[in-house]
Design an enzyme around this catalytic site. Sequence first.
Site, PDB file in Angstrom:
ATOM      1  N   GLU A  98      82.304  38.602  48.924  1.00 32.17           N
ATOM      2  CA  GLU A  98      81.013  38.641  48.242  1.00 32.17           C
ATOM      3  C   GLU A  98      81.102  38.738  46.719  1.00 32.17           C
ATOM      4  OE1 GLU A  98      78.122  41.251  49.969  1.00 32.17           O
ATOM      5  OE2 GLU A  98      78.244  40.256  51.906  1.00 32.17           O
ATOM      6  N   GLU A 106      80.794  38.069  58.196  1.00 31.88           N
ATOM      7  CA  GLU A 106      80.035  39.296  58.428  1.00 31.88           C
ATOM      8  C   GLU A 106      78.641  38.945  58.917  1.00 31.88           C
ATOM      9  OE1 GLU A 106      79.706  42.119  55.165  1.00 31.88           O
ATOM     10  OE2 GLU A 106      81.814  41.818  54.659  1.00 31.88           O
TER      11      GLU A 106
HETATM   12  C1  GBH Z   1      78.107  43.289  52.819  1.00 33.18           C
HETATM   13  O1  GBH Z   1      77.288  43.307  51.692  1.00 33.18           O
HETATM   14  C2  GBH Z   1      79.418  43.871  52.412  1.00 33.18           C
HETATM   15  O2  GBH Z   1      80.430  42.902  52.365  1.00 33.18           O
HETATM   16  C3  GBH Z   1      79.831  45.047  53.231  1.00 33.18           C
HETATM   17  O3  GBH Z   1      80.839  45.740  52.566  1.00 33.18           O
HETATM   18  C4  GBH Z   1      78.616  45.895  53.521  1.00 33.18           C
HETATM   19  O4  GBH Z   1      78.925  47.123  54.075  1.00 33.18           O
HETATM   20  C5  GBH Z   1      77.744  45.087  54.443  1.00 33.18           C
HETATM   21  O5  GBH Z   1      77.471  43.826  53.921  1.00 33.18           O
HETATM   22  C6  GBH Z   1      76.436  45.758  54.831  1.00 33.18           C
HETATM   23  O6  GBH Z   1      75.606  45.922  53.717  1.00 33.18           O
HETATM   24  O7  GBH Z   1      69.283  39.343  48.087  1.00 33.18           O
HETATM   25  O8  GBH Z   1      67.780  40.642  49.420  1.00 33.18           O
HETATM   26  O9  GBH Z   1      69.936  40.136  50.277  1.00 33.18           O
HETATM   27  C7  GBH Z   1      75.930  43.423  51.864  1.00 33.18           C
HETATM   28  C8  GBH Z   1      75.176  42.174  51.595  1.00 33.18           C
HETATM   29  C9  GBH Z   1      74.146  41.125  49.761  1.00 33.18           C
HETATM   30  C10 GBH Z   1      73.072  42.940  50.862  1.00 33.18           C
HETATM   31  C11 GBH Z   1      73.227  41.304  48.600  1.00 33.18           C
HETATM   32  C12 GBH Z   1      72.149  43.111  49.711  1.00 33.18           C
HETATM   33  C13 GBH Z   1      71.096  41.951  47.915  1.00 33.18           C
HETATM   34  C14 GBH Z   1      69.690  41.952  48.331  1.00 33.18           C
HETATM   35  N1  GBH Z   1      74.321  42.375  50.459  1.00 33.18           N
HETATM   36  N2  GBH Z   1      71.985  41.843  49.043  1.00 33.18           N
HETATM   37  S1  GBH Z   1      69.166  40.406  49.064  1.00 33.18           S
END
Ligand code: GBH
Length: 459
Positions: A172, A366
Amino acid sequence: METLPFLEGENMFSNDFIFGCATASYQIEGSIDEDGREPSIWDTFSNDKRNIIDHSDGSIVCNSYKNYKDDVRLLKELGVNSYRFSISWGRVIDKNNQVNPKGILYYQNLCKELLKNNIKPYVTLYHWDMPQWLMDIGGFLNRDIIKYFSYYVDVITKALDGLAYDYITINEPQCIIFMGHDLCLFAPGIKYNEKELLLAIHNLLLCHGHAVSIIRRNIKNSTIGFAPCSRPLVPSTNNQLLYKKCYQKYFSIDRYNEFANSVAIYSDPIFLGDYPKEYYDIFKDILPNITKEDLEIISQPIDYIYQNIYTGNYYSLDKDNNLVKEEFDFGYPEGNIDWLQLVPEALYYGPKYLYERYKKPIIISENGFCNVDFISLDKKCHDPQRIDYIHRYLIELEKVSKEIPVKGYFYWSLFDNFEWNSGLRKRFGLVHMDYKTEKRTPKDSYYYYQEVIKNGGVL
Ligand code: GBH
């Protein structure tokens, strides 16, 4: 379990399908002072209690550094054929940039234990825990990071030769850059201006590219990928124009709103050999120095498109055929974390768009659900929403796997763990963690996923 449809003989995935689950070092390992581990930016960040919602940190969590054999036992019983974990850079390289043999041994032992149990290691080289001493000299803003990352990758791939063949360079990148250096909700929480953000992205992509050459050199028969996240646009009706517009927007750059989720900035240079034209137009005054040699290094062929996909948004067309985002209704099904709405078709459209543009097999690195999980009076952990989530999302992945090559699926996560700035309160695991006793209790969804794997899929 009798309410869940498993149709015999209707296996959804091929026999060699990768069924796995994923974790990351800082989120599960604990033992932060053990065997000469160097502190990472996440130790520093979570030491400032204002940064983490429940004031927790990764100092203990699942203590997988000590309990890794229990972890592998859980994986074995679950029946997965693959396990995605990440290496803590600061465990294997010390602050004088020298190898730490004890850290190396830990990952060798983990791989050996997995192999003994017929589980393939999928190694993520960078899942956000940069050693603090490297951040102190500029992190991704300092081009030297490429040299340091290359050295670390050389060391760890030599050490894992014969033990691990499948590598994911960086997890990510959007979160690293945007959450860490713009919104400052993630470590290091240092605000960069736009010009600095673009330079950090470029250096990060160069770290990826150099890692690819090193892995190819050190590991015969390796597979390599890069794991961005995205939030696919889902056409709410079956309409070609709508599909086309969703596809275009998924790969477009919205300077102010969707920098976090930009797919093309991170993946075009890798798969297509250059940043998108839009990038050069939008950022023309603040571009980093991008050379032909840089782009060649970044775009060396890799094997898979990995993608972390949890959710998405529905879109439709208005009467003038403009794309409109549909807001979720009040009370719309969602997880216990604000960005996680139930949008199963994201696992159909995301892979489809990605394959259409980059033409490589897809692996979902994921996908998972955050729930309010606790141990019930009957001593079990019941999580029907997570089961429903997995079920719905896998139906969509099956559907798209009939149209394009989909090679695997990693559920996030094996167990509840340190959910970054949300701390220990947010649970994504198939296995419940009691952080006081380190007791691991498989949830209902663990047994559900076990059945899915046995069956080769759902429905
Ligand atoms: C992943 O990131 C990670 O890789 C992991 O470490 C983590 O524990 C897992 O997921 C669960 O959260 O644009 O509305 O989606 C999380 C993915 C991407 C979630 C960016 C939040 C921003 C808000 N993230 N997102 S949105």
